[in-house]
Write a protein that holds these residues in place. Structure first.
Motif, PDB file in Angstrom:
ATOM      1  N   LEU A 158     109.576  49.713 -23.476  1.00 33.31           N
ATOM      2  CA  LEU A 158     110.930  49.153 -23.398  1.00 33.31           C
ATOM      3  C   LEU A 158     111.972  50.259 -23.403  1.00 33.31           C
ATOM      4  O   LEU A 158     113.027  50.130 -22.798  1.00 33.31           O
ATOM      5  CB  LEU A 158     111.194  48.225 -24.582  1.00 33.31           C
ATOM      6  N   GLY A 159     111.688  51.322 -24.130  1.00 34.56           N
ATOM      7  CA  GLY A 159     112.626  52.431 -24.241  1.00 34.56           C
ATOM      8  C   GLY A 159     112.373  53.208 -25.507  1.00 34.56           C
ATOM      9  O   GLY A 159     111.396  52.960 -26.228  1.00 34.56           O
ATOM     10  N   ARG A 160     113.275  54.136 -25.775  1.00 35.02           N
ATOM     11  CA  ARG A 160     113.152  54.987 -26.957  1.00 35.02           C
ATOM     12  C   ARG A 160     114.404  54.906 -27.817  1.00 35.02           C
ATOM     13  O   ARG A 160     115.483  54.565 -27.337  1.00 35.02           O
ATOM     14  CB  ARG A 160     112.926  56.444 -26.554  1.00 35.02           C
ATOM     15  N   VAL A 161     114.193  55.267 -29.068  1.00 32.69           N
ATOM     16  CA  VAL A 161     115.286  55.482 -30.009  1.00 32.69           C
ATOM     17  C   VAL A 161     115.172  56.944 -30.406  1.00 32.69           C
ATOM     18  O   VAL A 161     114.126  57.379 -30.885  1.00 32.69           O
ATOM     19  CB  VAL A 161     115.183  54.555 -31.235  1.00 32.69           C
ATOM     20  N   ARG A 162     116.236  57.691 -30.177  1.00 36.12           N
ATOM     21  CA  ARG A 162     116.231  59.135 -30.435  1.00 36.12           C
ATOM     22  C   ARG A 162     117.245  59.440 -31.529  1.00 36.12           C
ATOM     23  O   ARG A 162     118.445  59.290 -31.304  1.00 36.12           O
ATOM     24  CB  ARG A 162     116.574  59.897 -29.164  1.00 36.12           C
ATOM     25  N   GLY A 163     116.750  59.847 -32.687  1.00 39.61           N
ATOM     26  CA  GLY A 163     117.647  60.142 -33.800  1.00 39.61           C
ATOM     27  C   GLY A 163     118.534  58.967 -34.159  1.00 39.61           C
ATOM     28  O   GLY A 163     119.684  59.135 -34.531  1.00 39.61           O
ATOM     29  N   GLY A 164     117.995  57.762 -34.020  1.00 39.01           N
ATOM     30  CA  GLY A 164     118.729  56.544 -34.354  1.00 39.01           C
ATOM     31  C   GLY A 164     119.520  55.941 -33.216  1.00 39.01           C
ATOM     32  O   GLY A 164     120.092  54.864 -33.357  1.00 39.01           O
ATOM     33  N   GLY A 217     115.768  47.033 -36.180  1.00 37.79           N
ATOM     34  CA  GLY A 217     116.773  47.660 -37.030  1.00 37.79           C
ATOM     35  C   GLY A 217     116.152  48.640 -38.001  1.00 37.79           C
ATOM     36  O   GLY A 217     116.678  49.734 -38.237  1.00 37.79           O
ATOM     37  N   ALA A 218     115.001  48.277 -38.554  1.00 40.57           N
ATOM     38  CA  ALA A 218     114.293  49.173 -39.469  1.00 40.57           C
ATOM     39  C   ALA A 218     113.789  50.406 -38.723  1.00 40.57           C
ATOM     40  O   ALA A 218     113.857  51.531 -39.241  1.00 40.57           O
ATOM     41  CB  ALA A 218     113.130  48.438 -40.128  1.00 40.57           C
ATOM     42  N   VAL A 219     113.301  50.221 -37.506  1.00 41.81           N
ATOM     43  CA  VAL A 219     112.824  51.347 -36.694  1.00 41.81           C
ATOM     44  C   VAL A 219     113.992  52.280 -36.376  1.00 41.81           C
ATOM     45  O   VAL A 219     113.877  53.505 -36.490  1.00 41.81           O
ATOM     46  CB  VAL A 219     112.148  50.842 -35.401  1.00 41.81           C
ATOM     47  N   GLN A 220     115.132  51.722 -36.002  1.00 37.32           N
ATOM     48  CA  GLN A 220     116.295  52.539 -35.669  1.00 37.32           C
ATOM     49  C   GLN A 220     116.776  53.317 -36.898  1.00 37.32           C
ATOM     50  O   GLN A 220     117.089  54.510 -36.793  1.00 37.32           O
ATOM     51  CB  GLN A 220     117.411  51.659 -35.120  1.00 37.32           C
ATOM     52  N   ALA A 221     116.819  52.673 -38.059  1.00 34.96           N
ATOM     53  CA  ALA A 221     117.238  53.357 -39.289  1.00 34.96           C
ATOM     54  C   ALA A 221     116.270  54.480 -39.641  1.00 34.96           C
ATOM     55  O   ALA A 221     116.687  55.577 -40.048  1.00 34.96           O
ATOM     56  CB  ALA A 221     117.343  52.352 -40.435  1.00 34.96           C
ATOM     57  N   PHE A 222     114.986  54.235 -39.500  1.00 28.72           N
ATOM     58  CA  PHE A 222     113.971  55.247 -39.771  1.00 28.72           C
ATOM     59  C   PHE A 222     114.147  56.433 -38.824  1.00 28.72           C
ATOM     60  O   PHE A 222     114.110  57.597 -39.234  1.00 28.72           O
ATOM     61  CB  PHE A 222     112.579  54.625 -39.633  1.00 28.72           C
ATOM     62  N   SER A 223     114.351  56.152 -37.547  1.00 29.45           N
ATOM     63  CA  SER A 223     114.552  57.192 -36.549  1.00 29.45           C
ATOM     64  C   SER A 223     115.772  58.040 -36.893  1.00 29.45           C
ATOM     65  O   SER A 223     115.737  59.272 -36.783  1.00 29.45           O
ATOM     66  CB  SER A 223     114.717  56.558 -35.164  1.00 29.45           C
ATOM     67  N   ALA A 224     116.845  57.398 -37.320  1.00 30.29           N
ATOM     68  CA  ALA A 224     118.072  58.122 -37.668  1.00 30.29           C
ATOM     69  C   ALA A 224     117.861  58.997 -38.904  1.00 30.29           C
ATOM     70  O   ALA A 224     118.248  60.171 -38.914  1.00 30.29           O
ATOM     71  CB  ALA A 224     119.211  57.139 -37.909  1.00 30.29           C
ATOM     72  N   GLU A 225     117.254  58.431 -39.933  1.00 33.54           N
ATOM     73  CA  GLU A 225     117.077  59.165 -41.178  1.00 33.54           C
ATOM     74  C   GLU A 225     116.236  60.416 -41.000  1.00 33.54           C
ATOM     75  O   GLU A 225     116.529  61.467 -41.572  1.00 33.54           O
ATOM     76  CB  GLU A 225     116.452  58.264 -42.239  1.00 33.54           C
ATOM     77  N   PHE A 226     115.176  60.321 -40.218  1.00 30.88           N
ATOM     78  CA  PHE A 226     114.259  61.445 -40.042  1.00 30.88           C
ATOM     79  C   PHE A 226     114.502  62.208 -38.736  1.00 30.88           C
ATOM     80  O   PHE A 226     113.762  63.133 -38.411  1.00 30.88           O
ATOM     81  CB  PHE A 226     112.811  60.966 -40.136  1.00 30.88           C
ATOM     82  N   GLU A 227     115.545  61.795 -37.978  1.00 32.67           N
ATOM     83  CA  GLU A 227     115.885  62.424 -36.700  1.00 32.67           C
ATOM     84  C   GLU A 227     114.671  62.509 -35.786  1.00 32.67           C
ATOM     85  O   GLU A 227     114.329  63.568 -35.248  1.00 32.67           O
ATOM     86  CB  GLU A 227     116.532  63.787 -36.927  1.00 32.67           C
ATOM     87  N   LEU A 228     114.023  61.364 -35.614  1.00 35.18           N
ATOM     88  CA  LEU A 228     112.800  61.257 -34.825  1.00 35.18           C
ATOM     89  C   LEU A 228     113.031  60.501 -33.529  1.00 35.18           C
ATOM     90  O   LEU A 228     113.916  59.650 -33.442  1.00 35.18           O
ATOM     91  CB  LEU A 228     111.736  60.481 -35.603  1.00 35.18           C
ATOM     92  N   ASP A 229     112.189  60.807 -32.557  1.00 33.37           N
ATOM     93  CA  ASP A 229     112.100  59.987 -31.355  1.00 33.37           C
ATOM     94  C   ASP A 229     110.976  58.982 -31.569  1.00 33.37           C
ATOM     95  O   ASP A 229     109.875  59.361 -31.993  1.00 33.37           O
ATOM     96  CB  ASP A 229     111.757  60.835 -30.129  1.00 33.37           C
ATOM     97  N   VAL A 230     111.268  57.718 -31.290  1.00 30.82           N
ATOM     98  CA  VAL A 230     110.246  56.677 -31.337  1.00 30.82           C
ATOM     99  C   VAL A 230     110.318  55.890 -30.033  1.00 30.82           C
ATOM    100  O   VAL A 230     111.364  55.785 -29.412  1.00 30.82           O
ATOM    101  CB  VAL A 230     110.406  55.728 -32.561  1.00 30.82           C
ATOM    102  N   GLU A 231     109.172  55.387 -29.631  1.00 27.41           N
ATOM    103  CA  GLU A 231     109.076  54.594 -28.411  1.00 27.41           C
ATOM    104  C   GLU A 231     108.767  53.154 -28.786  1.00 27.41           C
ATOM    105  O   GLU A 231     107.871  52.904 -29.595  1.00 27.41           O
ATOM    106  CB  GLU A 231     107.963  55.155 -27.524  1.00 27.41           C
ATOM    107  N   LEU A 232     109.484  52.219 -28.198  1.00 26.99           N
ATOM    108  CA  LEU A 232     109.224  50.793 -28.401  1.00 26.99           C
ATOM    109  C   LEU A 232     108.495  50.227 -27.193  1.00 26.99           C
ATOM    110  O   LEU A 232     108.852  50.544 -26.042  1.00 26.99           O
ATOM    111  CB  LEU A 232     110.529  50.029 -28.607  1.00 26.99           C
ATOM    112  N   GLN A 233     107.483  49.402 -27.467  1.00 28.01           N
ATOM    113  CA  GLN A 233     106.715  48.754 -26.409  1.00 28.01           C
ATOM    114  C   GLN A 233     106.552  47.269 -26.723  1.00 28.01           C
ATOM    115  O   GLN A 233     106.486  46.875 -27.882  1.00 28.01           O
ATOM    116  CB  GLN A 233     105.319  49.370 -26.277  1.00 28.01           C
TER     117      GLN A 233
END
Length: 121
Positions: free
Chosen positions: A98-104, A76-92
């Motif tokens: 496992l997948g990515r979170v793109r802009g939240g 949840g913290a990773v998703q919120a961070f991704s949304a706030e900064f409009e970032l792509d992050v990868e989860l492993q």
């Protein structure tokens, strides 16, 4: 032996963004009690020439499967961070994507993948 639920920032990382990741992981770590250990932060500010900077956070898991509450709080913290900064992050998990979170917004199926990490599937 420990396992790790990890996120990496996919977008380019500068010192300011790395500082934000560090601050977020510290806030998340201090925000609740964790079953095994609180999340941590990693950063390689001087990667090899031509390599991207590797920055992100992790949740160390000692018992083979992640605690569902811990994994949900971390993700949840990773998703919120991704949304706030409009970032792509990868989860492993265990060095498997496992997948990515793109802009939240998580990839389709990411919630199911996380359920498997927590032994809930």
């Amino acid at each position: 032996m420990s396992d790790y639920l990890v996120f990496f920032v996919v977008d380019p990382v500068d010192d300011a963004l790395a500082g934000e990741v560090r601050a977020r992981m510290r806030a998340v770590a201090g925000g609740r009690a964790w079953r095994d250990s609180p999340p941590g932060f990693f950063d390689d500010p001087s990667p090899a020439a031509g390599s991207p900077r590797t920055t992100g956070g992790y949740l160390r898991v000692e018992a083979g499967v992640a605690d569902g509450d811990d994994a949900r709080a971390f993700c949840g913290a990773v998703q919120a961070f991704s949304a706030e900064f409009e970032l792509d992050v990868e989860l492993q998990w265990r060095e498997v994507v496992l997948g990515r979170v793109r802009g939240g917004v998580p990839d389709d199926g990411l919630d199911e993948q996380l359920a498997e990490v927590c032994g809930e599937a």
